[in-house]
Design an enzyme around this catalytic site. Structure first.
Site: not given
Ligand code: 13P
Length: 250
Positions: A9-11, A95, A97, A167, A173, A213, A234-235
């Site tokens: 997920n590149w956000k 998600h 967010e 999640e 994050g 994470s 994510g990251g």
């Molecule tokens: P991180 O891997 O950056 O913690 O993010 C997880 C995430 O929200 C994937 O959708």
């Protein structure tokens, strides 16, 4: 058996050039990967360019969100048909967010889940508790509530095709990953909920990813848990070596 599924997920990160470069870098490395499903979910404005960069590769294309209406006066929104048109196979829905920053409700997420499935896409539906909810022993209740609200009305066949991503919000994050035992416990609970609402066969079919994470150094411990069927990253999905390092943990 369930195939492991690792999705990035590149956000709201990268620009056009770096998104395409990342996609090309992943394509090169993915050639050597077998037995794992992989996908990337770029920002919507780069889906087209990334789709072209990964065309013909083992990497699937996904979106980070969509709207439930097929077309019309919905300024700024993107439909399932538009995503299909760009070659998307997956769409992340609900998600944390979107739930907590944009205020999306279970009801809205549920509408989107139905539309995505009817369009032939695989929704990746996210659930997860806040830190305060975990600390006050409410994790099970929160997950059940989000499951019931976001996934209501699916046939067993639709449920089996849906991917759930657990999640925990406190792990997203933050670098604070859930322990394999904490994650496995919720994944097992989710599978029991599916069995309770549907049947054993459906519960066995649904893939449940962990997200929060995930990094190369913690991936293997998480991904070898019996009820963890992949990761939503994510990251660490923004770097070829880190994403491939996670896939190596399968
Ligand atoms: P991180 O891997 O950056 O913690 O993010 C997880 C995430 O929200 C994937 O959708």
């Amino acid at each position: 058996m369930r195939r492991q599924f690792i999705a990035g997920n590149w956000k709201m990160n990268l620009d056009r050039a770096s998104a395409v470069a990342l996609a090309k870098g992943l394509v090169k490395e993915a050639k050597n990967v077998d037995g794992v499903d992989m996908a990337v979910c770029p920002p919507s404005v780069y889906i087209d360019a990334v789709g072209k960069a990964i065309a013909g590769s083992k990497i699937g294309l996904g979106a980070q969100n969509m709207y439930h209406e097929p077309k019309g006066a919905f300024t700024g929104e993107i439909s399932a048909g538009m995503l299909l048109d760009l070659g998307c196979k997956y769409v992340i829905l609900g998600h944390s967010e979107r739930r907590h920053v944009m205020g999306e409700t279970d009801g809205e997420i549920n509408q989107k889940v139905h539309v995505a499935l009817e369009a032939g896409m695989t929704p990746i539906v996210c659930v997860g508790e806040l830190l305060v909810e975990r600390e006050t022993g409410k994790t099970g209740e929160v997950i059940r509530h989000q499951f019931d609200g976001s996934l209501v009305g699916l046939s067993a066949e639709q449920m089996a095709k849906t991917v759930i991503a657990y999640e925990p919000v406190w792990a997203i994050g933050t670098g604070r990953v859930a322990t394999p035992q904490q994650a496995e416990e919720v994944h097992l609970d989710l599978r029991k909920i599916i069995e309770d609402c549907y049947n054993k066969e459906t519960a066995r079919a649904v893939r449940i990813q962990y997200g929060g994470s995930v990094k190369p150094d913690n991936a293997a411990d998480l991904l070898t848990q019996p009820n963890i069927d992949g990761a939503l990253v994510g990251g660490a999905s923004l770097k070829v070596d880190l994403f491939m390092g996670i896939i190596a943990g399968v």
